[in-house]
Design a protein around this motif. Structure first.
Motif, PDB file in Angstrom:
ATOM      1  N   ILE A  86     -11.808  20.523   0.361  1.00  0.00           N
ATOM      2  CA  ILE A  86     -11.498  21.204   1.742  1.00  0.00           C
ATOM      3  C   ILE A  86     -10.753  20.038   2.381  1.00  0.00           C
ATOM      4  O   ILE A  86     -11.229  18.745   2.504  1.00  0.00           O
ATOM      5  CB  ILE A  86     -12.723  21.556   2.318  1.00  0.00           C
ATOM      6  N   LYS A  87      -9.752  20.306   3.118  1.00  0.00           N
ATOM      7  CA  LYS A  87      -8.765  19.310   3.791  1.00  0.00           C
ATOM      8  C   LYS A  87      -9.801  19.080   5.246  1.00  0.00           C
ATOM      9  O   LYS A  87     -10.278  19.866   5.792  1.00  0.00           O
ATOM     10  CB  LYS A  87      -7.596  19.827   4.228  1.00  0.00           C
ATOM     11  N   LEU A 117     -17.818  14.318  11.941  1.00  0.00           N
ATOM     12  CA  LEU A 117     -18.618  14.646  13.017  1.00  0.00           C
ATOM     13  C   LEU A 117     -19.840  13.526  12.742  1.00  0.00           C
ATOM     14  O   LEU A 117     -20.448  13.377  13.770  1.00  0.00           O
ATOM     15  CB  LEU A 117     -19.007  15.916  13.141  1.00  0.00           C
ATOM     16  N   HIS A 118     -20.469  13.591  11.468  1.00  0.00           N
ATOM     17  CA  HIS A 118     -21.660  12.956  11.400  1.00  0.00           C
ATOM     18  C   HIS A 118     -21.662  12.391   9.847  1.00  0.00           C
ATOM     19  O   HIS A 118     -21.464  13.063   8.975  1.00  0.00           O
ATOM     20  CB  HIS A 118     -23.101  13.757  11.462  1.00  0.00           C
ATOM     21  N   GLU A 119     -22.144  11.097   9.855  1.00  0.00           N
ATOM     22  CA  GLU A 119     -22.356  10.690   8.306  1.00  0.00           C
ATOM     23  C   GLU A 119     -23.548   9.654   8.295  1.00  0.00           C
ATOM     24  O   GLU A 119     -23.543   8.638   9.135  1.00  0.00           O
ATOM     25  CB  GLU A 119     -20.965   9.828   8.082  1.00  0.00           C
ATOM     26  N   PHE A 158     -18.383  17.283   9.049  1.00  0.00           N
ATOM     27  CA  PHE A 158     -17.021  17.224   9.394  1.00  0.00           C
ATOM     28  C   PHE A 158     -16.432  18.333   9.742  1.00  0.00           C
ATOM     29  O   PHE A 158     -16.701  19.568   9.272  1.00  0.00           O
ATOM     30  CB  PHE A 158     -16.244  16.340   8.256  1.00  0.00           C
ATOM     31  N   GLU A 159     -15.203  18.545  10.294  1.00  0.00           N
ATOM     32  CA  GLU A 159     -14.407  19.528  10.676  1.00  0.00           C
ATOM     33  C   GLU A 159     -13.530  19.725   9.680  1.00  0.00           C
ATOM     34  O   GLU A 159     -12.892  18.585   8.917  1.00  0.00           O
ATOM     35  CB  GLU A 159     -13.712  19.366  12.000  1.00  0.00           C
ATOM     36  N   SER A 160     -13.243  20.856   9.400  1.00  0.00           N
ATOM     37  CA  SER A 160     -12.031  21.238   8.460  1.00  0.00           C
ATOM     38  C   SER A 160     -11.282  22.064   9.255  1.00  0.00           C
ATOM     39  O   SER A 160     -11.436  22.845  10.057  1.00  0.00           O
ATOM     40  CB  SER A 160     -12.627  21.840   7.281  1.00  0.00           C
ATOM     41  N   GLU A 161      -9.939  22.263   8.740  1.00  0.00           N
ATOM     42  CA  GLU A 161      -8.762  23.212   9.127  1.00  0.00           C
ATOM     43  C   GLU A 161      -8.883  24.565   9.178  1.00  0.00           C
ATOM     44  O   GLU A 161      -8.785  25.198  10.062  1.00  0.00           O
ATOM     45  CB  GLU A 161      -7.549  22.857   8.620  1.00  0.00           C
ATOM     46  N   ASN A 191     -16.678  23.574  10.924  1.00  0.00           N
ATOM     47  CA  ASN A 191     -17.442  22.643  10.562  1.00  0.00           C
ATOM     48  C   ASN A 191     -18.281  22.979   9.049  1.00  0.00           C
ATOM     49  O   ASN A 191     -18.635  23.946   8.817  1.00  0.00           O
ATOM     50  CB  ASN A 191     -18.664  22.516  11.495  1.00  0.00           C
ATOM     51  N   VAL A 192     -18.372  21.831   8.414  1.00  0.00           N
ATOM     52  CA  VAL A 192     -18.832  21.742   7.012  1.00  0.00           C
ATOM     53  C   VAL A 192     -19.806  21.009   6.876  1.00  0.00           C
ATOM     54  O   VAL A 192     -20.026  19.631   7.376  1.00  0.00           O
ATOM     55  CB  VAL A 192     -17.648  21.479   6.146  1.00  0.00           C
TER      56      VAL A 192
END
Length: 164
Positions: A83-84, A89-91, A102-105, A109-110
């Motif tokens: 996924i691109k 957002l958080h790690e 993370f955000e993906s295009e 949110n994933v």
């Protein structure tokens, strides 16, 4: 003297009845049960001071390369899910797992736990609807009280609240 004739008993062939030597989960014949060795290997590396960064694959390799998150697993040899990525957002590394959001295009949110994609905004509804609406629709009336154990991303609870 007449012998008593044995009457064969008919076994109910319901979806809930297991056949002899059949695994508890019928889908495990198709999808192998995930072995904890992937996480055990990761934990062992952490104990040796080689802690992978959150978002790493089970073998410790980086799952993030050139702006793409790629999930590789021994469960699916020869294939990967990529996924691109947009903004991370958080790690973090919790006491129990690696957490990456993370955000993906294309997927919104994933949520990734231990290098495995758990859910995305784009497709989470399909899972939530199956675990909530099918059982609730089978009941004559919506239950007045529900126990939620786990709850994950809250999507199941959101679906249950639609029935009040």
């Amino acid at each position: 003297q007449a012998k008593a004739k044995a009457v064969p008993t008919a076994k109910a062939n319901t979806p809930f009845q297991r056949r002899e030597n059949e695994p508890a989960c019928r889908s495990s014949r198709i999808f192998p049960i995930r072995k904890m060795s992937d996480n055990a290997d990761k934990r062992k590396r952490e104990e040796e001071g080689e802690a992978p960064k959150p978002g790493a694959n089970a073998d410790g390799t980086s799952a993030i390369q050139n702006g793409w998150f790629s999930e590789f697993s021994t469960m699916w040899p020869g294939q990967a899910m990529s996924i691109k990525m947009g903004k991370t957002l958080h790690e973090q590394r919790s006491d129990f797992q690696d957490v990456l959001v993370f955000e993906s295009e294309t997927f919104g949110n994933v949520l990734v736990l231990d290098g495995v994609i758990q859910c995305t905004e784009r497709d989470e509804f399909s899972y939530q609807e199956m675990i909530v609406h099918l059982p609730f629709c089978a009941l004559p009336e919506p239950p007045k009280r529900v126990l939620v154990i786990g709850g994950g991303d809250g999507g199941g609870l959101r679906g249950m609240l639609r029935y009040k």
